[in-house]
Design an enzyme around this catalytic site. Structure first.
Site, PDB file in Angstrom:
ATOM      1  N   ASP A  87      11.296  -3.596  10.649  1.00 32.62           N
ATOM      2  CA  ASP A  87      12.114  -2.649  10.014  1.00 32.62           C
ATOM      3  C   ASP A  87      12.822  -1.888  11.287  1.00 32.62           C
ATOM      4  O   ASP A  87      13.980  -1.255  10.702  1.00 32.62           O
ATOM      5  CB  ASP A  87      11.016  -1.624   9.493  1.00 32.62           C
ATOM      6  CG  ASP A  87       9.835  -1.216  10.422  1.00 32.62           C
ATOM      7  OD1 ASP A  87       9.836  -1.706  11.713  1.00 32.62           O
ATOM      8  OD2 ASP A  87       8.960  -0.295   9.850  1.00 32.62           O
ATOM      9  N   ASP A 117       0.969  -1.257   0.173  1.00 32.60           N
ATOM     10  CA  ASP A 117       0.057  -0.144   0.074  1.00 32.60           C
ATOM     11  C   ASP A 117       0.835   1.315  -0.069  1.00 32.60           C
ATOM     12  O   ASP A 117       0.556   2.490   0.409  1.00 32.60           O
ATOM     13  CB  ASP A 117      -0.901   0.048   1.210  1.00 32.60           C
ATOM     14  CG  ASP A 117      -0.230  -0.392   2.502  1.00 32.60           C
ATOM     15  OD1 ASP A 117       0.877  -0.445   2.700  1.00 32.60           O
ATOM     16  OD2 ASP A 117      -0.797  -0.286   3.545  1.00 32.60           O
ATOM     17  N   ARG A 162       6.034  -1.358  19.151  1.00 38.49           N
ATOM     18  CA  ARG A 162       7.335  -0.784  18.419  1.00 38.49           C
ATOM     19  C   ARG A 162       8.182  -0.238  19.605  1.00 38.49           C
ATOM     20  O   ARG A 162       9.579  -0.317  19.589  1.00 38.49           O
ATOM     21  CB  ARG A 162       6.811   0.365  17.472  1.00 38.49           C
ATOM     22  CG  ARG A 162       6.181  -0.108  16.262  1.00 38.49           C
ATOM     23  CD  ARG A 162       5.955   0.916  15.150  1.00 38.49           C
ATOM     24  NE  ARG A 162       7.079   1.214  14.567  1.00 38.49           N
ATOM     25  CZ  ARG A 162       7.416   0.490  13.428  1.00 38.49           C
ATOM     26  NH1 ARG A 162       7.037  -0.361  13.047  1.00 38.49           N
ATOM     27  NH2 ARG A 162       8.525   1.087  12.868  1.00 38.49           N
TER      28      ARG A 162
END
Length: 755
Positions: free
Chosen positions: A644, A557, A711
């Site tokens: 990431d 996306d 995160r």
């Protein structure tokens, strides 16, 4: 009868006199010319020719005349070792290489026995191995074995000396005479001789020892390690005192030493002579004999004055303010002072004859230390004064590199030991000496990936290489089966339109099969579909389908134009060792919480480029999968949206540099993509989406808050695992030339970026 004997004696004497006067001259000439011929044979190559041959051969490799006094150190060591049991051990003779061929380089640590004492330092060594990528819990898979018995301190007078080691190890069914075993040792021998005696037979085991004597060291088999204190950090460790790429200020002192002086016994000779070079100005040499229980019984006339002078200077201040630091031998050949000098960027001047320097098999100490001779102590001041300032700076920078790469923590010391042994198993795929002695260091260069410098992202500028002119677009897709979302169709079309795109690889991360090929959009570049395992770490797996140096990592996306892709790739080619991309985040230290914070708010500083739209070198796929231990990859797979961050932490730990943000038309923000078909596995949840700039991810409902919390937890767990926070912040953003300048669009290369 006596007259006859007298005549015989006189005749014999006359014959010798005649021979001497008439034939002796010829005999002397024969001897003279024979000597000249022998000398002529021995005098090639003449020692003055060494300067001419220096570029082609090491002096030890030049031909010699066979005189034992001219034997090289290696030849003398070989002759000395020939009389010792197991002294001829080499990897080919005392190591079972077949164990490593079956399962690779795996290390097994013996289980701890109840009631068996283990020192804090040895516990750190065992922990370093057990939490590394080398470790295996199954002995049948192991290539190398580590004893659970603490063998670090083999001084019989020490409280940590373990007795009856011989009896214990002979009872281990895996011992096999020490074959394929590695033994760590920091202290050997005891008062007064401090020999290398360990108190047990190591058999055919590899010995990783501090203060190794070159006479008993088995080259190509044993490993020399540094002496480090029990306070040495397990992982991470403090950095060097000299900042990277900085020029240190001129130091107050040229040469310093501050330490104990031994009045009697081994090691006393060198330290007792150090006062001769002290001038009280730029050379400071301070010793004290005030140590030990009965120092007053042996003190000499210098002791009282030395003790007073000793207290006038602070040791840490001397380290900070000196260019060179003397590192003499103590009771043993090595000392803690060696690592202290390295960290302080104080160039070590070594005075320890016969010391096999730590990791000398891999490290070129001629670039970071001055190796002196104990017998030539008085020549040290003049020798270091002759070193050119540029050379001094190169020495200082190398000390910082070596400290950070191999010595700043127990983890790095242990892993360097293991990697040196691993290199011996496959010489054709081992690291070159250059790789060990240049950034980022041997531990971060995987020979399994390549042995050619041009295949790594670190050496382009140094050696004139350049990365490939094409990139591979790597898209992670989680669309519903049987149909493709509109964003991925537009993304494939935009990326394939780039003149630099070589291929598009789609990682299909759903359990259901991907759509048939007829439903995928037509593109001008090859399109490959790979079925993933629905793990977040899969996106950084080194797939063979990726053939280019550059990888453009994308989420399905992500929204990018062809111009954005082209500009970002041109930036990455100038910084191939970094992550270059669009969506960015940052980290900060929260003093109230006492932990690291994570934010996606727009600030002037960035430290993370999300891999939802980022360029990086494909080598980092191999590093992510093969260098990082399995525990870290399991952490990524267990926490959504952590992969990431780990990739950014890894690249920052390798390069010590921040990522680079480039211009983008639309702000990309983190979001929580909802994929009904993949929502049954947290690891399959895609990490990024596109949101409105006015809606920060951490404020977008329960899903966003949970994601943000994960995160932040991920960031702190990674900092704990590495032992420090590797991420580096930056305020840099790169825009095209004339970006948003009030000039004609005809003069701009990427005008569409301003729309």
């Amino acid at each position: 009868m006596q007259t006859r004997k007298k005549y015989i004696f006189l005749t014999f004497l006359a014959s010798w006199l005649l021979l001497f006067f008439f034939g002796g001259d010829q005999l002397r000439r024969f001897t003279f010319f024979s000597g000249r011929k022998a000398e002529a044979r021995r005098s090639w190559p003449r020692w003055t020719d060494r300067s001419l041959l220096k570029s082609f051969a090491d002096p030890e490799e030049l031909q010699r005349d066979g005189d034992p006094s001219l034997l090289s150190p290696r030849e003398r060591r070989a002759a000395w070792l020939s009389v010792y049991r197991s002294s001829r051990c080499r990897m080919e003779t005392c190591f079972d290489l077949s164990r490593c061929e079956r399962n690779g380089f795996k290390v097994f640590t013996y289980p701890q026995e109840r009631g068996q004492p283990v020192s804090e330092t040895y516990s750190k060594i065992l922990s370093s191995i057990e939490r590394s990528r080398y470790h295996t819990p199954r002995p049948e898979e192991a290539c190398l074995f580590i004893l659970s018995i603490d063998t670090l301190d083999r001084d019989r007078l020490s409280g940590q000396y373990v007795r009856n080691v011989d009896e214990k190890i002979r009872g281990f069914p895996l011992w096999n005479g020490g074959r394929n075993h590695l033994i760590f040792n920091l202290y050997s021998g005891t008062w007064p001789s401090y020999t290398g005696e360990l108190g047990f037979d190591i058999g055919q085991a590899i010995l990783a020892r501090a203060s190794s004597d070159s006479r008993s060291f088995r080259p190509g088999f044993d490993v020399s390690i540094p002496l480090f204190p029990k306070e040495h950090p397990q992982r991470g460790g403090d950095g060097g005192w000299l900042r990277r790429d900085s020029v240190p200020p001129e130091k107050k002192y040229l040469l310093v030493f501050k330490g104990k002086r031994y009045l009697t016994g081994i090691g006393s000779g060198t330290r007792n002579a150090l006062h001769h070079i002290h001038n009280g100005k730029d050379i400071i040499s301070l010793t004290t004999c005030k140590h030990g229980k009965d120092w007053e019984k042996h003190k000499d006339t210098r002791c009282d004055k030395d003790n007073v002078d000793y207290e006038r200077f602070d040791y840490q201040e001397l380290l900070h303010n000196s260019t060179f630091c003397i590192v003499p031998r103590g009771r043993r050949l090595g000392s803690f002072r060696f690592l202290e000098a390295l960290q302080a960027a104080c160039i070590p001047v070594l005075l320890s004859d016969g010391w096999e320097l730590p990791f000398a098999e891999a490290i070129d100490w001629g670039k970071a230390a001055v190796v002196g001779s104990e017998r030539l102590l008085l020549q040290i001041p003049s020798a270091v004064r002759c070193i050119h300032p540029e050379r001094v700076l190169a020495f200082q920078q190398q000390t910082q590199f070596l400290w950070d790469a191999y010595f700043s923590s127990v983890d790095k010391i242990v892993h360097t030991t293991l990697e040196i042994i691993k290199d011996r198993l496959s010489p054709h795929r081992s690291r070159s000496r250059f790789l060990w002695n240049a950034l980022p260091g041997g531990l971060l260069v995987l020979p399994e990936f390549s042995t050619h410098l041009g295949d790594f992202p670190f050496y382009y500028l140094q050696h004139g290489y350049s990365p490939s002119r094409k990139f591979t677009a790597f898209i992670r897709a989680v669309s519903q089966a049987g149909s493709l979302s509109q964003p991925i169709l537009r993304l494939i079309q935009a990326v394939s339109g780039s003149q630099y795109c070589a291929q598009i690889v789609v990682l299909w991360s759903c359990e259901k099969p991907p759509p048939p090929s007829r439903k995928w959009p037509q593109s001008s570049v090859p399109l490959t579909i790979i079925q993933g395992r629905r793990k977040l770490s899969d996106r950084f797996f080194p797939f063979e389908a990726i053939q280019t140096d550059a990888v453009l990592s994308l989420d399905e996306d992500s929204s990018l134009s062809t111009s954005e892709v082209d500009f970002a790739f041109s930036v990455w080619r100038s910084f191939p060792e970094r992550i270059v991309g669009f969506p960015t985040q940052s980290h900060f230290w929260d003093p109230e919480q006492g932990r690291w914070g994570y934010t996606s708010k727009w600030t002037n500083e960035i430290s993370i480029v999300l891999t939802a739209a980022a360029f990086y070198h494909r080598y980092y796929h191999s590093l992510f999968t093969e260098y990082l231990p399995a525990g870290l990859r399991e952490l990524v797979d267990g926490l959504a949206a952590c992969e990431d961050i780990l990739m950014n932490v890894l690249v920052a730990a390798v390069t010590k540099l921040p990522p680079i943000k480039v211009t983008q038309r639309k702000q990309l923000k983190e979001g929580v993509a909802q994929q009904a078909e993949c929502s049954d596995g947290a690891a399959g949840t895609p990490p990024a989406g596109q949101q409105s700039p006015s809606a920060p991810a951490e404020a977008e409902g329960t899903g966003g808050s949970r994601r943000f919390s994960q995160r932040q937890d991920c960031l702190n767990q990674l900092a704990d695992w590495f032992g420090y926070m590797p991420l580096v912040s930056s305020q840099l953003r790169l825009d095209p030339v004339l970006y948003k300048d009030q000039v004609s669009v005809l003069r701009k290369k990427y005008p569409s970026l301003e729309k």
